[in-house]
Design a protein around this motif. Structure first.
Motif, PDB file in Angstrom:
ATOM      1  N   ILE A 125       0.887  -1.166   0.000  1.00  0.00           N
ATOM      2  CA  ILE A 125       0.000   0.000   0.000  1.00  0.00           C
ATOM      3  C   ILE A 125       0.911   1.197   0.000  1.00  0.00           C
ATOM      4  O   ILE A 125       1.739   1.347   0.895  1.00  0.00           O
ATOM      5  CB  ILE A 125      -0.882   0.026   1.252  1.00  0.00           C
ATOM      6  CG1 ILE A 125      -1.672  -1.267   1.372  1.00  0.00           C
ATOM      7  CG2 ILE A 125      -1.814   1.210   1.217  1.00  0.00           C
ATOM      8  CD1 ILE A 125      -2.436  -1.373   2.653  1.00  0.00           C
ATOM      9  N   GLY A 126       0.767   2.048  -1.008  1.00  0.00           N
ATOM     10  CA  GLY A 126       1.704   3.154  -1.132  1.00  0.00           C
ATOM     11  C   GLY A 126       3.091   2.552  -1.235  1.00  0.00           C
ATOM     12  O   GLY A 126       3.328   1.655  -2.015  1.00  0.00           O
ATOM     13  N   VAL A 128       4.594   0.969   1.249  1.00  0.00           N
ATOM     14  CA  VAL A 128       4.793   0.003   2.329  1.00  0.00           C
ATOM     15  C   VAL A 128       4.569  -1.408   1.817  1.00  0.00           C
ATOM     16  O   VAL A 128       3.581  -1.677   1.138  1.00  0.00           O
ATOM     17  CB  VAL A 128       3.793   0.270   3.487  1.00  0.00           C
ATOM     18  CG1 VAL A 128       4.083  -0.644   4.657  1.00  0.00           C
ATOM     19  CG2 VAL A 128       3.854   1.720   3.908  1.00  0.00           C
ATOM     20  N   LEU A 130       3.898  -5.275   2.939  1.00  0.00           N
ATOM     21  CA  LEU A 130       3.452  -6.050   4.098  1.00  0.00           C
ATOM     22  C   LEU A 130       3.796  -7.527   3.985  1.00  0.00           C
ATOM     23  O   LEU A 130       3.959  -8.205   4.985  1.00  0.00           O
ATOM     24  CB  LEU A 130       1.930  -5.980   4.232  1.00  0.00           C
ATOM     25  CG  LEU A 130       1.271  -4.712   4.740  1.00  0.00           C
ATOM     26  CD1 LEU A 130      -0.223  -4.934   4.824  1.00  0.00           C
ATOM     27  CD2 LEU A 130       1.821  -4.353   6.107  1.00  0.00           C
ATOM     28  N   ASN A 160      -5.284  -4.009   2.317  1.00  0.00           N
ATOM     29  CA  ASN A 160      -6.168  -3.044   2.970  1.00  0.00           C
ATOM     30  C   ASN A 160      -7.040  -3.685   4.034  1.00  0.00           C
ATOM     31  O   ASN A 160      -7.272  -3.109   5.097  1.00  0.00           O
ATOM     32  CB  ASN A 160      -7.067  -2.384   1.928  1.00  0.00           C
ATOM     33  CG  ASN A 160      -6.424  -1.151   1.367  1.00  0.00           C
ATOM     34  OD1 ASN A 160      -6.290  -0.165   2.072  1.00  0.00           O
ATOM     35  ND2 ASN A 160      -5.983  -1.224   0.140  1.00  0.00           N
ATOM     36  N   LEU A 163      -4.968  -4.479   7.051  1.00  0.00           N
ATOM     37  CA  LEU A 163      -4.700  -3.262   7.823  1.00  0.00           C
ATOM     38  C   LEU A 163      -5.955  -2.788   8.548  1.00  0.00           C
ATOM     39  O   LEU A 163      -5.880  -2.325   9.680  1.00  0.00           O
ATOM     40  CB  LEU A 163      -4.163  -2.150   6.924  1.00  0.00           C
ATOM     41  CG  LEU A 163      -2.713  -2.271   6.491  1.00  0.00           C
ATOM     42  CD1 LEU A 163      -2.246  -0.992   5.828  1.00  0.00           C
ATOM     43  CD2 LEU A 163      -1.802  -2.607   7.661  1.00  0.00           C
ATOM     44  N   GLN A 166      -6.259  -4.719  11.621  1.00  0.00           N
ATOM     45  CA  GLN A 166      -5.332  -4.278  12.657  1.00  0.00           C
ATOM     46  C   GLN A 166      -5.782  -2.943  13.249  1.00  0.00           C
ATOM     47  O   GLN A 166      -5.520  -2.658  14.419  1.00  0.00           O
ATOM     48  CB  GLN A 166      -3.908  -4.192  12.094  1.00  0.00           C
ATOM     49  CG  GLN A 166      -2.848  -3.734  13.078  1.00  0.00           C
ATOM     50  CD  GLN A 166      -2.762  -4.611  14.319  1.00  0.00           C
ATOM     51  OE1 GLN A 166      -3.186  -5.755  14.318  1.00  0.00           O
ATOM     52  NE2 GLN A 166      -2.274  -4.041  15.416  1.00  0.00           N
ATOM     53  N   ALA A 167      -6.507  -2.139  12.427  1.00  0.00           N
ATOM     54  CA  ALA A 167      -6.973  -0.833  12.907  1.00  0.00           C
ATOM     55  C   ALA A 167      -7.928  -0.986  14.085  1.00  0.00           C
ATOM     56  O   ALA A 167      -8.091  -0.080  14.891  1.00  0.00           O
ATOM     57  CB  ALA A 167      -7.641  -0.064  11.765  1.00  0.00           C
ATOM     58  N   LEU A 174      -1.995  -7.306  18.591  1.00  0.00           N
ATOM     59  CA  LEU A 174      -2.583  -7.694  17.316  1.00  0.00           C
ATOM     60  C   LEU A 174      -4.081  -7.831  17.480  1.00  0.00           C
ATOM     61  O   LEU A 174      -4.560  -8.208  18.548  1.00  0.00           O
ATOM     62  CB  LEU A 174      -2.022  -9.048  16.875  1.00  0.00           C
ATOM     63  CG  LEU A 174      -0.623  -9.088  16.286  1.00  0.00           C
ATOM     64  CD1 LEU A 174      -0.246 -10.529  15.981  1.00  0.00           C
ATOM     65  CD2 LEU A 174      -0.542  -8.248  15.027  1.00  0.00           C
ATOM     66  N   LEU A 178      -6.136 -11.409  13.594  1.00  0.00           N
ATOM     67  CA  LEU A 178      -4.770 -11.602  13.105  1.00  0.00           C
ATOM     68  C   LEU A 178      -3.980 -12.466  14.071  1.00  0.00           C
ATOM     69  O   LEU A 178      -3.147 -13.273  13.663  1.00  0.00           O
ATOM     70  CB  LEU A 178      -4.083 -10.249  12.922  1.00  0.00           C
ATOM     71  CG  LEU A 178      -4.643  -9.371  11.794  1.00  0.00           C
ATOM     72  CD1 LEU A 178      -3.939  -8.028  11.760  1.00  0.00           C
ATOM     73  CD2 LEU A 178      -4.500 -10.068  10.456  1.00  0.00           C
TER      74      LEU A 178
ATOM     75  N   GLY B 166      -7.059   3.500   2.023  1.00  0.00           N
ATOM     76  CA  GLY B 166      -5.900   2.806   2.584  1.00  0.00           C
ATOM     77  C   GLY B 166      -4.613   3.548   2.314  1.00  0.00           C
ATOM     78  O   GLY B 166      -3.749   3.629   3.170  1.00  0.00           O
ATOM     79  N   ILE B 167      -4.510   4.111   1.100  1.00  0.00           N
ATOM     80  CA  ILE B 167      -3.286   4.811   0.718  1.00  0.00           C
ATOM     81  C   ILE B 167      -2.946   5.866   1.771  1.00  0.00           C
ATOM     82  O   ILE B 167      -1.789   6.059   2.113  1.00  0.00           O
ATOM     83  CB  ILE B 167      -3.470   5.506  -0.654  1.00  0.00           C
ATOM     84  CG1 ILE B 167      -4.071   4.565  -1.664  1.00  0.00           C
ATOM     85  CG2 ILE B 167      -2.191   6.145  -1.134  1.00  0.00           C
ATOM     86  CD1 ILE B 167      -3.152   3.574  -2.269  1.00  0.00           C
ATOM     87  N   ALA B 170      -2.201   4.132   5.284  1.00  0.00           N
ATOM     88  CA  ALA B 170      -1.448   2.877   5.204  1.00  0.00           C
ATOM     89  C   ALA B 170      -0.147   2.920   5.982  1.00  0.00           C
ATOM     90  O   ALA B 170       0.166   1.984   6.708  1.00  0.00           O
ATOM     91  CB  ALA B 170      -1.168   2.535   3.753  1.00  0.00           C
ATOM     92  N   HIS B 171       0.605   4.019   5.848  1.00  0.00           N
ATOM     93  CA  HIS B 171       1.921   4.062   6.469  1.00  0.00           C
ATOM     94  C   HIS B 171       1.814   3.888   7.973  1.00  0.00           C
ATOM     95  O   HIS B 171       2.530   3.098   8.565  1.00  0.00           O
ATOM     96  CB  HIS B 171       2.630   5.368   6.123  1.00  0.00           C
ATOM     97  CG  HIS B 171       3.143   5.383   4.725  1.00  0.00           C
ATOM     98  ND1 HIS B 171       4.383   4.913   4.397  1.00  0.00           N
ATOM     99  CD2 HIS B 171       2.548   5.754   3.568  1.00  0.00           C
ATOM    100  CE1 HIS B 171       4.543   5.023   3.087  1.00  0.00           C
ATOM    101  NE2 HIS B 171       3.438   5.518   2.569  1.00  0.00           N
ATOM    102  N   LEU B 173      -0.740   2.605   9.739  1.00  0.00           N
ATOM    103  CA  LEU B 173      -1.253   1.286  10.118  1.00  0.00           C
ATOM    104  C   LEU B 173      -0.231   0.184   9.854  1.00  0.00           C
ATOM    105  O   LEU B 173      -0.054  -0.722  10.675  1.00  0.00           O
ATOM    106  CB  LEU B 173      -2.535   0.980   9.349  1.00  0.00           C
ATOM    107  CG  LEU B 173      -3.799   1.581   9.951  1.00  0.00           C
ATOM    108  CD1 LEU B 173      -4.974   1.322   9.028  1.00  0.00           C
ATOM    109  CD2 LEU B 173      -4.076   0.989  11.327  1.00  0.00           C
ATOM    110  N   ALA B 174       0.472   0.290   8.711  1.00  0.00           N
ATOM    111  CA  ALA B 174       1.459  -0.739   8.376  1.00  0.00           C
ATOM    112  C   ALA B 174       2.609  -0.707   9.376  1.00  0.00           C
ATOM    113  O   ALA B 174       3.103  -1.751   9.803  1.00  0.00           O
ATOM    114  CB  ALA B 174       1.966  -0.550   6.957  1.00  0.00           C
ATOM    115  N   GLN B 176       2.374   0.263  12.480  1.00  0.00           N
ATOM    116  CA  GLN B 176       1.833  -0.322  13.712  1.00  0.00           C
ATOM    117  C   GLN B 176       1.831  -1.838  13.647  1.00  0.00           C
ATOM    118  O   GLN B 176       2.234  -2.512  14.588  1.00  0.00           O
ATOM    119  CB  GLN B 176       0.396   0.152  13.941  1.00  0.00           C
ATOM    120  CG  GLN B 176       0.297   1.493  14.632  1.00  0.00           C
ATOM    121  CD  GLN B 176      -1.152   1.984  14.658  1.00  0.00           C
ATOM    122  OE1 GLN B 176      -2.065   1.210  14.374  1.00  0.00           O
ATOM    123  NE2 GLN B 176      -1.327   3.242  14.979  1.00  0.00           N
ATOM    124  N   LEU B 177       1.369  -2.357  12.500  1.00  0.00           N
ATOM    125  CA  LEU B 177       1.300  -3.813  12.351  1.00  0.00           C
ATOM    126  C   LEU B 177       2.701  -4.407  12.430  1.00  0.00           C
ATOM    127  O   LEU B 177       2.932  -5.396  13.129  1.00  0.00           O
ATOM    128  CB  LEU B 177       0.630  -4.179  11.019  1.00  0.00           C
ATOM    129  CG  LEU B 177       0.511  -5.667  10.695  1.00  0.00           C
ATOM    130  CD1 LEU B 177      -0.285  -6.383  11.783  1.00  0.00           C
ATOM    131  CD2 LEU B 177      -0.151  -5.895   9.351  1.00  0.00           C
TER     132      LEU B 177
END
Lengths: 237, 240
Positions: A125-126, A128, A130, A160, A163, A166-167, A174, A178, B166-167, B170-171, B173-174, B176-177
């Protein structure tokens, strides 16, 4: 009989319903793997979320896909690993006679497990990354350009949805959905810690030694790790 | 085309938008327009929450629904607003008789000529993104099967909307994950290190980690990471 627009409509109706149901259901990652396999007309799909170079969690649509991920975890190589590391799609339409040889240990093991062709796209995403979405076919065969595009789009969606799962979690933990997907990997990390003490090396090196042992004895990494944790196996003897 | 075929082709449009580049506003306009065609409602409007939870009007098929949607945002009252806050469907067959429930909204809706309303949550995994309002000029509610179709359309559109969002997040959340997974991995590795050093089980090893962290007023993850990178010796834990 060729598929008309109506058949396509019926098929995508099922697809859309499957995605929505999977995303909102009890086992979203496994169900999304099944939906991806169905949409892309492949035999199976798997998702792995990496943390650094280590597998954090994952899910799969079927036993062969699960085995493909397990082999990569044990051997430390394969399409999911490459797709995650490079951020690019990885395509091996003919695992038995590849255009350029790769995955010396993984390829024969994956063939034996029932994979004829493998495709991985990064979960990103962008900027990043995963992890990866990996697809398999029992027989050799390339994906069409459209299937490749759709695979990447579906991987973006899966990323997405992961994520967004996870949000829901509180900071530092976690989400329960997840957490359930971490599975046996806890034991692999515990065993890495134990072996690092036994050999006086770092945990990274310890994981390499665990993998080498699993490969040499032809057993899944998870099984070897369980033996270490249960103190049935030591590395300093 | 039969009604079923038209519904199927709408899913095709929405599903296509999931797997191609798409414009979120176009998608929301498409969703409201298709609801009017497929579900025999007179108008449809879509309200979506911004990051701080304020509703915004994203699409409206006519002026009547635009008026009542904006009114709900301004006065913080009405079925779509309630649906967004509860995450549950809100339905009223006759808005002209709903003055007790929505004293400000009901007369405004009735003046706009709208009688029946169904507010459908736009949601993914318990997160409510907004609400889809379906209105009829007659006091006739939608059939259960029509409501199910509306909810399925809203669900697919919600995933598409979230994918585009998400875009943006994302940074964060990613990160954090990844850091959560990293701590989790470090704690498991540290448990192994302690268990091997002290010859104890994993539960006791974790107990030692926690005790040491508490005694030093720090977190388990920090202690675990220090053990894993070698900056803390297991002997320190034994001493306690």
């Amino acid at each position: 009989m060729p598929a008309g627009p109506h058949d396509r409509g019926e098929r995508l109706l099922g697809v859309a319903a499957a995605i929505a149901a999977a995303a909102n259901g009890e086992h979203p990652v496994e169900d999304l793997c099944r939906a991806c396999a169905q949409i892309l007309s492949v035999a199976g799909a798997s998702v792995v979320v990496m943390s650094g170079g280590v597998r954090g969690l994952g899910g799969s649509s079927d036993p062969v896909s699960a085995r493909i991920e397990e082999l990569q975890e044990t051997l430390g190589e394969g399409p999911s690993v490459d797709a995650h590391q490079t951020g690019h799609a990885v395509s091996e339409p003919d695992l038995a006679t590849p255009r350029r040889p790769r995955w010396a240990a993984f390829a024969p093991a994956a063939l034996a497990a029932g994979a004829g062709a493998l495709f991985s796209v990064p979960l990103r995403i962008g900027g990043v990354r995963l992890g990866a979405l990996t697809l398999y076919r029992p027989m050799p065969g390339e994906l069409s350009a459209g299937q490749h595009l759709n695979a990447q789009a579906l991987a973006n969606m899966v990323a997405n949805i992961i994520l967004s799962m996870q949000a829901e979690a509180s900071a530092g933990s976690l989400s329960p959905d997840l957490d359930g997907l971490v599975g046996h990997r806890s034991e692999v990390h515990q065993a890495s810690g134990m072996v690092s003490v036994q050999l006086g090396v770092g945990v990274g090196e310890a994981l390499v030694r665990l993998r080498a042992h699993a490969y040499a004895t032809d057993r899944p990494l998870a099984e070897v790790a369980a033996d270490v944790v249960a103190r049935r196996l030591r590395f300093d003897e | 085309m039969t009604r079923e075929q038209r519904i199927a082709s709408t899913f095709v449009e929405l599903a296509d938008s999931l797997v191609d580049d798409f414009d979120v506003v176009d998608l929301m306009v498409l969703l409201t327009e298709r609801c009017v065609e497929l579900l025999d409602v007179s108008s449809a409007g879509l309200l979506l929450a911004d990051p701080v939870g304020r509703l915004n009007l994203m699409a409206a098929t006519d002026e009547a629904v635009e008026t009542v949607a904006l009114f709900q945002i301004q006065r913080d009252e009405g079925p779509c607003r309630d649906c967004f806050h509860s995450g549950l469907r809100e339905s009223t067959t006759d808005l002209a008789a709903a003055g007790a429930r929505w004293p400000l909204f009901a007369p405004v809706a009735a003046r706009a000529g709208l009688r029946a309303v169904h507010a459908i949550p736009m949601r993914l995994r318990g997160v409510v993104l907004g609400s889809l309002g379906l209105f009829r000029i007659q006091p006739v509610p939608l059939e259960p099967s029509e409501l199910a179709t509306a909810q399925a359309l809203a669900d697919v559109a919600s995933i598409a909307i979230l994918s585009s969002r998400g875009i943006r997040d994302a940074h964060v959340l990613a990160d954090q994950l990844e850091s959560t997974l990293n701590s989790r991995i470090a704690v498991e590795q540290a448990k192994g290190i302690v268990a091997e050093h002290l010859g104890c089980g994993m539960d006791e090893a974790f107990g030692r980690l926690r005790l040491y962290a508490r005694a030093n007023q720090t977190g388990v993850t920090i202690v675990a990471q220090a053990l894993v990178d070698g900056s803390l010796s297991t002997d320190e834990l034994r001493a306690r």
